[in-house]
Design a protein around this motif. Structure first.
Motif, PDB file in Angstrom:
ATOM      1  N   GLY A   1       0.799  -1.220   0.000  1.00 22.78           N
ATOM      2  CA  GLY A   1       0.000   0.000   0.000  1.00 22.78           C
ATOM      3  C   GLY A   1       0.835   1.274   0.000  1.00 22.78           C
ATOM      4  N   LYS A   2       0.372   2.257  -0.785  1.00 21.23           N
ATOM      5  CA  LYS A   2       0.972   3.598  -0.741  1.00 21.23           C
ATOM      6  C   LYS A   2       0.527   4.278   0.544  1.00 21.23           C
ATOM      7  CE  LYS A   2       0.583   8.223  -2.884  1.00 21.23           C
ATOM      8  NZ  LYS A   2       0.126   9.028  -4.034  1.00 21.23           N
ATOM      9  N   GLY A   3       1.498   4.701   1.333  1.00 20.58           N
ATOM     10  CA  GLY A   3       1.178   5.341   2.607  1.00 20.58           C
ATOM     11  C   GLY A   3       1.800   6.719   2.707  1.00 20.58           C
TER      12      GLY A   3
ATOM     13  N   TRP B   1      -5.639  11.713   3.072  1.00 20.94           N
ATOM     14  CA  TRP B   1      -5.977  10.315   2.757  1.00 20.94           C
ATOM     15  C   TRP B   1      -5.146   9.747   1.616  1.00 20.94           C
ATOM     16  CZ3 TRP B   1      -8.274  10.376  -2.068  1.00 20.94           C
ATOM     17  CH2 TRP B   1      -9.125  11.436  -2.398  1.00 20.94           C
ATOM     18  N   ASP B   2      -3.977  10.343   1.408  1.00 22.61           N
ATOM     19  CA  ASP B   2      -3.065   9.784   0.412  1.00 22.61           C
ATOM     20  C   ASP B   2      -2.335   8.542   0.960  1.00 22.61           C
ATOM     21  OD1 ASP B   2      -2.247   9.927  -2.219  1.00 22.61           O
ATOM     22  OD2 ASP B   2      -0.502  11.183  -1.796  1.00 22.61           O
ATOM     23  N   MET B   3      -2.718   8.170   2.180  1.00 24.94           N
ATOM     24  CA  MET B   3      -2.225   6.900   2.738  1.00 24.94           C
ATOM     25  C   MET B   3      -3.314   5.833   2.660  1.00 24.94           C
ATOM     26  SD  MET B   3      -4.216   7.606   5.251  1.00 24.94           S
ATOM     27  CE  MET B   3      -4.007   6.316   6.460  1.00 24.94           C
TER      28      MET B   3
ATOM     29  N   ALA C   1       4.749  13.438  -8.111  1.00 22.59           N
ATOM     30  CA  ALA C   1       4.533  12.050  -8.552  1.00 22.59           C
ATOM     31  C   ALA C   1       5.342  11.154  -7.619  1.00 22.59           C
ATOM     32  CB  ALA C   1       4.951  11.889 -10.010  1.00 22.59           C
ATOM     33  N   GLU C   2       4.962  11.204  -6.330  1.00 23.07           N
ATOM     34  CA  GLU C   2       5.774  10.573  -5.283  1.00 23.07           C
ATOM     35  C   GLU C   2       5.350   9.155  -4.942  1.00 23.07           C
ATOM     36  OE1 GLU C   2       3.167  12.327  -4.685  1.00 23.07           O
ATOM     37  OE2 GLU C   2       2.189  11.098  -3.165  1.00 23.07           O
ATOM     38  N   GLY C   3       4.063   8.848  -5.163  1.00 21.84           N
ATOM     39  CA  GLY C   3       3.559   7.537  -4.740  1.00 21.84           C
ATOM     40  C   GLY C   3       4.292   6.400  -5.420  1.00 21.84           C
TER      41      GLY C   3
HETATM   42 ZN    ZN Z   1       0.264  11.317  -3.621  1.00 14.54          ZN
END
Ligand code: ZN
Ligand code: BES
Ligand code: MN
Length: 507
Positions: free
Chosen positions: A271-273, A294-296, A355-357
């Motif tokens: 999961g992207k956290g 909620w980008d986690m 564009a970090e995720g």
């Molecule tokens: Zn993000």
């Protein structure tokens, strides 16, 4: 709200909830209630637009001759069209309506719905919908007036199959505990949930038998996770890699081989956290930036899924990995133009720090594959705004290198109301992230933004491993109520992956 199951029969207090079908056809329970109150339901129907259609509700307050405070007639539509999700929605809609009406107790009289359906399971599904809809995140509201708070304290399902229903509900309640854990952590503000506090919450899962490993920045640096670490370097919060293991099929035996036997290979969910995504130096506009708490959401699903699996003692070995970082602008933040080296050895030129995720997932995916040799990988991430342009809030985007896995996930999703829509991958898209300066760049051009993000991830999937990426940016948070999902954090993905694991990895 307390859920219980009892034998059929009219309650002596609170609301009674009954069902009707198209053309105002009453169920047996509804007919019984109608007779007890001297035909009040029949009269009310004759004087209203209520036809028994799916989702329609007829409310009769203070009916004569009976002890109940109100009667709620819930439309189910045509018998032949009723599926699991409709039965679940029935419970959810009833709870929402009764809370709006100020009711304290409710009893749903649920007769068998047609001959093809399992009455015990249906009673449990209606209870599940009621339970899921009753969720509320109100811990920071100190000044709510009593009339703003939900009133419903108890929801009882009356069914001839009440014993079977109770048993079936125990399993569904375990899954719901995972859904609630996800909704809780995703709803928290970003000053409360940051990488280390996320990990602290996950540690509660050890009570259920989940094993936990945590890598801090020092350990990740040693492993060469330059992609993940670059994202977190502008934050005062320390980045974390969280690993949760549930070995419900038995501990994998070490056989002295490099690669474990297929049966011993775990399923891996990543999961992207990003506990808050400002965009970094490529900073986002101010409007709506609070949503980036909620980008986690992907990591939130992983934690809830692990809880669900442990709570229902799933007979599968599953590894959950969360890449946890905060993306902040700062004197030490990553710059556009920086080149980072990922754990895989591949180098990446940073074009846009927002564009970090994908950078976080690149190292989390690689670490997971190197460490666990999974037999299948699913990652979840609120990865791109572009997926909201493509699919809105109805479907999550599905990208995969494996048709079978895609089918399995799509089927699991549609059976629990978490719909997926597959988008393509391909060489022509992949070319977009080729780079002059490094092995790849972290963004493509303006076209097909969700696909180029997925292509980026695929460059970190080892040959031969079935993998699927779910872009959940459009479905992680809802601005409107759904029958069994109140507005706010949805936990989209927990039920889907729980169902997928049950169907495909517990045989
Ligand atoms: Zn993000
Ligand atoms: N977290 C965002 C994606 C997002 C947007 C999630 C809206 C939920 C709602 C992600 O990190 C991001 O910023 N993506 C960029 C990528 C772009 C810079 C290539 C985007 O979608 O604009
Ligand atoms: Mn971003």
């Amino acid at each position: 709200m307390k859920i219980s199951f009892v034998k059929p029969g009219l309650p002596s207090k609170g609301a009674v909830v009954v069902t009707a079908f198209d053309n105002r056809k009453l169920s047996a329970g509804a007919a019984e209630a109608d007779e007890a109150c001297g035909g009040a339901i029949t009269r009310a129907m004759a004087n209203s637009r209520f036809k028994g259609g799916k989702g329609q509700i007829l409310e009769i307050a203070a009916p004569a001759n009976v002890d109940v405070s109100r009667i709620l007639v819930m439309g189910l539509g045509a018998l032949k069209d009723i599926g699991d999700l409709d039965v679940e929605a029935l419970g959810g809609r009833a709870v929402a309506r009764l809370n709006a009406s100020g009711e304290g107790q409710a009893t749903l009289l649920l007769d068998p719905i047609g001959e093809a359906r399992d009455a015990g399971r249906d009673a449990a599904l209606a209870a599940l919908g009621a339970h899921l809809r009753s969720y509320r995140f109100d811990k920071y509201r100190t000044k709510e007036k009593p009339e703003q708070k939900p009133t419903l304290k108890g929801f009882t399902v009356a069914s001839a199959a009440h014993t079977a229903a109770k048993k079936a509900f125990a399993e569904l309640e375990a899954i719901a505990s995972g859904v609630f854990a996800t909704r809780d952590i995703v709803s928290e503000p970003p000053n409360v949930i940051y990488p280390e506090s996320f990990v602290e919450r996950a540690k509660e899962l050890t009570k259920l038998g989940i094993e936990i490993d945590v890598l801090g920045e020092k350990e990740m640096k040693k492993l060469g996770m330059g992609a993940l670490l670059g994202v977190g370097q502008g934050s005062t919060r320390e980045s974390q890699l969280l690993v949760m293991r549930w070995n419900g099929a038995g501990k994998p035996k070490a056989k002295g081989k490099a690669k474990p036997a297929k049966a011993d290979q775990p399923v891996m969910v990543v999961g992207k956290g990003v506990t808050f995504d400002t965009g970094g130096i490529s900073i986002k506009p101010a409007g709506g930036m609070e949503d980036m708490k909620w980008d986690m959401g992907g990591a939130g699903v992983v934690i809830g899924l692990m809880r669900a699996l442990a709570a229902r003692k799933a007979k599968a070995n599953v590894v959950g990995i969360c890449g946890l970082v905060e993306n902040m602008p700062d004197g030490n933040a990553q710059r556009p133009g920086d080149v980072v080296t990922s754990m895989s050895g591949q180098t990446i030129e940073i074009i846009n720090t927002d564009a970090e995720g994908r950078l976080v997932l690149a190292d989390a995916l690689w670490y997971g594959q190197e460490t666990y040799k999974p037999k299948a990988i699913v990652d979840l991430a609120t990865l791109t705004g572009a997926i909201i342009i493509s699919l809105g809030h109805e479907h999550a985007g599905l990208f995969s290198n494996d048709d079978g896995l895609s089918e399995q996930l799509t089927t699991a999703g549609s059976s629990v109301g978490e719909k997926l829509w597959r988008l393509p991958l391909g060489e022509a898209y992949d070319k977009q992230i080729n780079c002059q300066v490094a092995d790849m760049k972290n963004t493509g051009n303006r076209s097909a933004g969700s696909i180029t993000a997925a292509q980026f991830l695929q460059r970190f999937i080892q040959k031969g491993t079935p993998w699927a990426h779910l872009d959940i940016a459009g479905v992680t948070w809802s601005n409107e109520d759904k029958p069994s999902v109140p507005k706010g954090a949805t936990a989209f993905g927990v039920r889907l992956l729980d169902r997928w694991i049950a169907a495909e990895h517990e045989k």
